[in-house]
Scaffold this motif. Structure first.
Motif, PDB file in Angstrom:
ATOM      1  N   ALA A  38       0.980  -1.093   0.157  1.00  0.00           N
ATOM      2  CA  ALA A  38      -0.119  -0.174   0.153  1.00  0.00           C
ATOM      3  C   ALA A  38       0.857   1.063   0.066  1.00  0.00           C
ATOM      4  CB  ALA A  38      -0.868   0.012   1.195  1.00  0.00           C
TER       5      ALA A  38
ATOM      6  N   PHE B 165      -7.014   3.441   4.196  1.00  0.00           N
ATOM      7  CA  PHE B 165      -6.602   1.990   3.810  1.00  0.00           C
ATOM      8  C   PHE B 165      -7.536   1.169   3.542  1.00  0.00           C
ATOM      9  CE2 PHE B 165      -4.783  -2.009   5.135  1.00  0.00           C
ATOM     10  CZ  PHE B 165      -3.966  -2.295   4.155  1.00  0.00           C
TER      11      PHE B 165
ATOM     12  N   ASP C   3      -8.729   3.009   8.662  1.00  0.00           N
ATOM     13  CA  ASP C   3      -8.811   1.837   7.879  1.00  0.00           C
ATOM     14  C   ASP C   3     -10.286   1.482   7.488  1.00  0.00           C
ATOM     15  OD1 ASP C   3      -6.371   1.470   8.027  1.00  0.00           O
ATOM     16  OD2 ASP C   3      -6.150  -0.166   9.231  1.00  0.00           O
TER      17      ASP C   3
END
Length: 332
Positions: free
Chosen positions: A61, A84, A114
Motif C-alpha cells: 500500500a 486504507f 482503515d
C-alpha cells in the motif's frame, strides 16, 4: 458553490514474482485434479505473488501510494484524508492508514482510518470518501489505497483461491474541484446474506485463532462452493437501476470497471448489456484476482490504454463476501 470529486490519478503496485498457470496446473495435477477449465473460466494466465518474508499488504500500500503521489506531483502533506482498504490487513490496530501517513510524511490534521468491506471495499471507500469530501469543506484531497494478499491465506488444496488469487495494490488520489461537471456522481448498493457463512477469513474466526483452538488450515480462507453467477448477474439490474435514475443507458458508459473474480461472468454481463467487450477492461489474466483493488486495476488499465477519455462515463462494480455489492457511477 457547486463541487465535484474527481480521480486525479490512479496507480497500481504489484510484486516482482510472477507465477504462470503451468505452476498451478502441475500443483493440482499432483492432487489428481485438472483445473484447466476453471482457470479458463476465471480468466487466469499469470499472477503476481509477494515475497512473504519482506512484503505485506501495508508495504504494498505504501508503494502504491508513493506512486500515485509522484504521478500527481503531490506530497503526503497535501493529503487531507488517507483511507486504507483491505480484507487482509497487516494490523488490526493501530490502523494501517496511520503507518501509511507516517511513510508519506502526512500532516497532523489529516483524517486517517482503515476500512474493510471485503472485495467490494475499494469501490465502497471511494464512494463514501467522495460523499464525505462533498460535505466537508476542509477536505480537498484524499488518498484511497486498497491492498490485498489473499493468495497468502489460500489453502493449497483449494483451486478456486490458491490458483486464482494474486497479490497487488491500487491507489487513487481524489480531489475536490469547483464548477467542474465531472467526477463522482452516484452509487447503488445491494445486500444478500444467503451465503454469509460460505466465505470467511479466518475460517475459524479470530477468537478461535487467538486462543490457539484452530488447526493451521483454519487460519486460512474458507471458500465453499458458492454460485457467484447470481451475484454477477444481479449486477445488471443494479447497474441499470443506477443508470436509470441518472437518465443514462449502458451505451453512455465507456468503461465498466468490474471485479476481476470471474472473466466468464464479465462476458455474461456484456452479453446482457449487448455492449462491446472493449468496454470491459480485463486485467485478472495478468494480475490474478486481487480482491478490493481489482476494479481500480481495471480502471488504471482503461486509462493507460486510452479506453477512457475526458468527459466519458465509467461504472465501478464489485461484490464482497456475505454478500454486499456496490455499483458506482463516475464521469472522468
Amino acid at each position: 458553490m457547486d463541487s465535484s470529486v474527481t480521480i486525479r490519478e490512479v496507480s497500481v503496485y504489484h510484486p516482482e514474482k510472477v507465477r504462470h498457470n503451468d505452476y498451478y496446473l502441475a500443483h493440482f495435477r499432483q492432487q489428481g485434479k485438472d483445473i484447466t477449465r476453471l482457470l479458463q473460466a476465471l480468466g487466469r494466465e499469470n499472477r503476481y505473488i509477494a515475497d512473504y518474508k519482506t512484503e505485506t499488504t501495508l508495504t504494498m500500500a505504501v508503494e502504491a501510494s508513493k506512486k500515485v503521489l509522484e504521478k500527481s506531483g503531490l506530497a503526503g502533506r497535501d493529503l487531507d484524508m488517507i483511507v486504507f482498504v483491505s480484507g487482509t490487513p497487516e494490523y488490526f490496530w493501530p490502523p494501517n492508514a496511520v503507518a501509511i501517513h507516517q511513510a508519506l510524511g502526512g500532516k497532523e490534521e489529516a483524517v486517517v482510518y482503515d476500512m474493510n468491506a471485503a472485495c467490494v471495499g475499494m469501490v465502497v471507500a471511494v464512494d463514501q470518501v467522495s460523499r464525505n469530501m462533498l460535505a466537508n469543506p476542509h477536505i480537498k484531497r484524499a488518498l484511497v489505497v486498497g491492498s490485498e494478499q489473499m493468495h497468502r491465506f489460500a489453502k493449497e488444496e483449494d483451486a478456486v483461491t490458491y490458483a486464482s488469487f494474486g497479490d497487488g495494490a491500487a491507489a487513487v488520489l481524489l480531489e475536490k474541484s469547483h464548477h467542474v461537471k465531472t467526477g463522482f456522481i452516484d452509487s447503488a448498493y445491494q445486500v444478500n446474506t444467503e451465503s454469509i457463512d460460505k466465505i470467511t477469513f479466518p475460517a475459524c474466526g479470530v477468537s478461535q485463532l487467538v486462543e490457539g483452538k484452530a488447526e493451521q488450515k483454519n487460519g486460512k480462507i474458507k471458500w465453499e462452493n458458492v454460485n457467484n453467477d447470481n451475484a454477477f448477474l444481479s449486477t445488471a439490474a443494479l447497474v441499470e437501476k443506477l443508470l436509470s435514475r441518472n437518465h443514462l443507458t449502458t451505451r453512455d458508459i465507456q468503461a465498466f470497471c468490474f471485479s476481476q473474480l470471474s472473466r466468464k461472468n464479465i462476458y455474461k454481463i456484456r452479453e446482457i448489456f449487448k455492449e462491446d467487450i472493449s468496454k470491459f477492461p480485463i486485467v485478472g489474466t495478468e494480475y490474478g484476482y486481487t480482491g478490493a483493488a481489482s476494479p481500480f486495476m481495471a480502471f488504471e488499465r482503461a486509462l493507460s490504454t486510452g479506453r477512457i477519455t475526458r468527459g466519458s462515463y465509467a461504472i465501478f462494480w464489485s461484490v464482497g463476501a456475505g454478500t454486499s455489492a456496490c455499483a458506482m457511477l463516475y464521469k472522468h
